[in-house]
Design a protein around this motif. Structure first.
Motif, mmCIF file in Angstrom:
data_model
loop_
_atom_site.group_PDB
_atom_site.id
_atom_site.type_symbol
_atom_site.label_atom_id
_atom_site.label_comp_id
_atom_site.label_asym_id
_atom_site.label_seq_id
_atom_site.Cartn_x
_atom_site.Cartn_y
_atom_site.Cartn_z
ATOM 1 N N SER A 182 0.811 -1.214 0.000
ATOM 2 C CA SER A 182 0.000 0.000 0.000
ATOM 3 C C SER A 182 0.839 1.257 0.000
ATOM 4 O O SER A 182 0.364 2.324 -0.370
ATOM 5 C CB SER A 182 -0.945 0.021 1.205
ATOM 6 N N VAL A 183 2.099 1.189 0.409
ATOM 7 C CA VAL A 183 2.948 2.372 0.425
ATOM 8 C C VAL A 183 4.101 2.230 -0.558
ATOM 9 O O VAL A 183 4.901 3.161 -0.658
ATOM 10 C CB VAL A 183 3.520 2.638 1.832
ATOM 11 N N GLY A 184 4.207 1.067 -1.233
ATOM 12 C CA GLY A 184 5.285 0.961 -2.144
ATOM 13 C C GLY A 184 6.633 0.859 -1.588
ATOM 14 O O GLY A 184 7.618 1.378 -2.102
ATOM 15 N N THR A 185 6.757 0.262 -0.349
ATOM 16 C CA THR A 185 8.077 -0.028 0.122
ATOM 17 C C THR A 185 8.817 -0.822 -0.922
ATOM 18 O O THR A 185 10.039 -0.872 -0.942
ATOM 19 C CB THR A 185 8.064 -0.781 1.418
ATOM 20 N N GLY A 186 8.047 -1.447 -1.802
ATOM 21 C CA GLY A 186 8.565 -1.986 -3.026
ATOM 22 C C GLY A 186 7.972 -1.214 -4.162
ATOM 23 O O GLY A 186 6.882 -0.688 -4.080
ATOM 24 N N ALA A 187 8.696 -1.095 -5.279
ATOM 25 C CA ALA A 187 8.168 -0.417 -6.452
ATOM 26 C C ALA A 187 7.210 -1.357 -7.156
ATOM 27 O O ALA A 187 7.018 -2.496 -6.764
ATOM 28 C CB ALA A 187 9.323 -0.015 -7.372
ATOM 29 N N GLY A 188 6.576 -0.863 -8.236
ATOM 30 C CA GLY A 188 5.713 -1.732 -9.023
ATOM 31 C C GLY A 188 6.543 -2.810 -9.691
ATOM 32 O O GLY A 188 7.597 -2.530 -10.258
ATOM 33 N N CYS A 189 6.090 -4.033 -9.629
ATOM 34 C CA CYS A 189 6.923 -5.154 -10.067
ATOM 35 C C CYS A 189 6.123 -6.206 -10.820
ATOM 36 O O CYS A 189 4.898 -6.237 -10.776
ATOM 37 C CB CYS A 189 7.583 -5.831 -8.864
ATOM 38 N N PHE A 190 6.889 -7.103 -11.452
ATOM 39 C CA PHE A 190 6.352 -8.287 -12.091
ATOM 40 C C PHE A 190 6.944 -9.510 -11.389
ATOM 41 O O PHE A 190 8.066 -9.465 -10.888
ATOM 42 C CB PHE A 190 6.722 -8.306 -13.574
ATOM 43 N N PRO A 191 6.213 -10.620 -11.346
ATOM 44 C CA PRO A 191 6.704 -11.791 -10.609
ATOM 45 C C PRO A 191 7.720 -12.607 -11.402
ATOM 46 O O PRO A 191 7.872 -12.432 -12.617
ATOM 47 C CB PRO A 191 5.417 -12.603 -10.390
ATOM 48 N N SER A 192 8.403 -13.495 -10.704
ATOM 49 C CA SER A 192 9.302 -14.442 -11.376
ATOM 50 C C SER A 192 8.511 -15.203 -12.435
ATOM 51 O O SER A 192 7.349 -15.549 -12.225
ATOM 52 C CB SER A 192 9.882 -15.436 -10.368
ATOM 53 N N GLY A 193 9.160 -15.453 -13.559
ATOM 54 C CA GLY A 193 8.504 -16.218 -14.620
ATOM 55 C C GLY A 193 7.791 -15.367 -15.637
ATOM 56 O O GLY A 193 7.440 -15.853 -16.723
ATOM 57 N N ALA A 194 7.530 -14.082 -15.321
ATOM 58 C CA ALA A 194 6.949 -13.190 -16.323
ATOM 59 C C ALA A 194 7.935 -13.100 -17.494
ATOM 60 O O ALA A 194 9.153 -13.087 -17.299
ATOM 61 C CB ALA A 194 6.687 -11.811 -15.721
ATOM 62 N N MET A 195 7.409 -13.032 -18.708
ATOM 63 C CA MET A 195 8.270 -13.094 -19.893
ATOM 64 C C MET A 195 8.406 -11.728 -20.557
ATOM 65 O O MET A 195 7.429 -11.003 -20.747
ATOM 66 C CB MET A 195 7.696 -14.075 -20.905
ATOM 67 N N VAL A 196 9.658 -11.393 -20.892
ATOM 68 C CA VAL A 196 9.940 -10.243 -21.749
ATOM 69 C C VAL A 196 10.478 -10.780 -23.068
ATOM 70 O O VAL A 196 10.701 -11.982 -23.222
ATOM 71 C CB VAL A 196 10.934 -9.275 -21.082
ATOM 72 N N TYR A 197 10.696 -9.869 -24.010
ATOM 73 C CA TYR A 197 11.078 -10.320 -25.351
ATOM 74 C C TYR A 197 12.346 -9.625 -25.790
ATOM 75 O O TYR A 197 12.426 -8.401 -25.797
ATOM 76 C CB TYR A 197 9.931 -10.057 -26.331
ATOM 77 N N THR A 198 13.359 -10.408 -26.122
ATOM 78 C CA THR A 198 14.641 -9.903 -26.594
ATOM 79 C C THR A 198 14.729 -10.166 -28.094
ATOM 80 O O THR A 198 13.914 -10.913 -28.649
ATOM 81 C CB THR A 198 15.800 -10.606 -25.880
ATOM 82 N N PRO A 199 15.717 -9.583 -28.770
ATOM 83 C CA PRO A 199 15.878 -9.866 -30.207
ATOM 84 C C PRO A 199 16.125 -11.355 -30.477
ATOM 85 O O PRO A 199 15.955 -11.808 -31.621
ATOM 86 C CB PRO A 199 17.092 -9.015 -30.589
ATOM 87 N N HIS A 200 16.485 -12.106 -29.436
ATOM 88 C CA HIS A 200 16.775 -13.527 -29.600
ATOM 89 C C HIS A 200 15.646 -14.414 -29.097
ATOM 90 O O HIS A 200 15.793 -15.639 -29.044
ATOM 91 C CB HIS A 200 18.071 -13.875 -28.865
ATOM 92 N N GLY A 201 14.530 -13.806 -28.708
ATOM 93 C CA GLY A 201 13.402 -14.593 -28.253
ATOM 94 C C GLY A 201 12.980 -14.227 -26.836
ATOM 95 O O GLY A 201 13.580 -13.355 -26.196
ATOM 96 N N PRO A 202 11.946 -14.889 -26.310
ATOM 97 C CA PRO A 202 11.450 -14.580 -24.967
ATOM 98 C C PRO A 202 12.447 -14.965 -23.881
ATOM 99 O O PRO A 202 13.244 -15.888 -24.050
ATOM 100 C CB PRO A 202 10.166 -15.407 -24.863
#
Length: 381
Positions: A182-202
């Motif tokens: 509720s106060v963001g002692t942590g910033a906005g985040c994504f969990p482990s396993g969430a996928m991003v995309y690089t020029p070489h694939g996910p």
């Protein structure tokens, strides 16, 4: 207006530097003790602007138990009646406020230490919805048990930044804090396993490092690859509350409630805290070539996931699990947050800004200061 806010935000953040963040103390001033049965603020403990509603008991078998941290500060006495170390366990926010208060106590009364008589409780010795069961509350005295000091101790606790302080008993004071999310002692985040995309694939987000190139969106809304300059937050071991948003085309993005998602609008995109997403809103999802594909939100739910990762890219945007998101949280304006983070992106070009674990000091300073200087319309509540 916006430029003035940014300048004020940045100037004070630079002066703050890598510290504990801001408490309610703003320079030398006269402080007065609380009186017996007084609480500060003068609202109920579970009000949103105080410590907030309970979220449920934490037991040793819960995933959330791993979010509690032990406090081994040698300047604090822990009663530990149970002999289990439970009184030393608390949330990170509670620990930070307690450690700040310990310094104030020693400054106020040389030779006297802060004393914790109750911290996290696992023995059902409090009312059903007590924040002690979540590690968000502590009952305190001074080491000399001088009751004449407790009114001032309560005031010092307010000054140390506890979200609710109650001179509850002649024998102790009660203090509590908001939840981490509720106060963001942590910033906005994504969990482990969430996928991003690089020029070489996910690639899983927990395997991304500074210098990697990932898929994002440019100011014109078209997909582009951009460099990860650092991490605003990175904590592989925590378990946090996330919001899972699913679109009509099957795309599902999972992020913390205060994270900004970028939604389709008539003139490009608009930002929204994940917590505020509504059925019928339109996610921008990964399409073909460089064109984003809009898709309506059909489902939203709360989930708990392990890990918390918040990469900062040069564009300030990132595509995660096929959906477009801002890199920012807590501040309800993507453009304002992107402007405020410009020095951090600039610093990355000549020095290492890698974060081992936790929130980057620069981001923490900005988020803390934003709580004081930004209008409420800009802030996550």
């Amino acid at each position: 207006m916006r430029l003035g806010l940014v300048l004020l935000w940045l100037g004070a953040a630079a002066a703050c530097g890598p510290g504990r963040g801001f408490t309610r103390r703003h320079g030398p001033h006269r402080i007065t003790p609380l009186v017996f049965n007084q609480h500060d603020p003068n609202i109920g403990e579970n009000a949103k602007s105080a410590s907030g509603p309970p979220e449920g008991r934490i037991t040793r078998d819960d995933d959330k138990f791993r979010d509690l941290v032990p406090n081994y500060n040698p300047d604090i006495d822990f009663k530990d009646d149970e002999g289990t170390g439970a009184d030393r366990l608390m949330t990170q926010r509670c620990k930070e406020k307690l450690n700040t208060l310990a310094i104030s106590v020693m400054n106020q009364w040389p030779g006297v230490r802060l004393r914790v008589i109750e911290g996290w409780d696992e023995e059902n010795s409090h009312q059903d919805n007590s924040l002690h069961y979540e590690g968000r509350a502590v009952d305190l005295t001074t080491s000399d048990r001088d009751r004449s000091k407790y009114g001032m101790l309560a005031r010092l606790a307010v000054e140390a930044g506890f979200d609710w302080v109650f001179y509850e008993s002649r024998s102790y004071i009660h203090c509590s804090v908001k939840t981490e999310s509720s106060v963001g002692t942590g910033a906005g985040c994504f969990p482990s396993g969430a996928m991003v995309y690089t020029p070489h694939g996910p690639r899983p987000i927990d395997r991304v490092v500074s210098g990697d190139t990932v898929l994002a969106a440019a100011d014109d809304g078209k997909m582009t690859y951009t460099e990860v300059v650092t991490f605003i937050d990175r904590d592989p071991n925590s378990t946090r509350r996330f919001v899972e948003v699913t679109a009509e085309n099957g795309v599902t993005i999972t992020t913390t409630p205060s994270h900004l998602l970028l939604l389709a609008s008539a003139d490009g995109w608009r930002e929204s805290f994940a917590d505020n997403i509504e059925i019928g809103d339109v996610l921008l999802t990964r399409g073909t070539n460089d064109v984003m594909r809009p898709s309506r939100v059909v489902r939203k739910k709360t989930v708990y996931r392990k890990g918390a990762f918040a990469p900062l890219t040069k564009t300030g945007t990132i595509i995660v699990d096929d959906a477009l998101a801002s890199c920012y949280a807590l501040v309800g304006s993507h453009s304002l947050a992107h402007t405020a983070m410009a020095p951090l992106r600039w610093m990355s070009s000549w020095t290492s800004n890698e974060v081992g674990r936790g929130v980057h000091w620069y981001a923490k300073a900005l988020y803390n200061l934003g709580e004081y200087v930004l209008p409420s319309s800009y802030k996550y509540r």
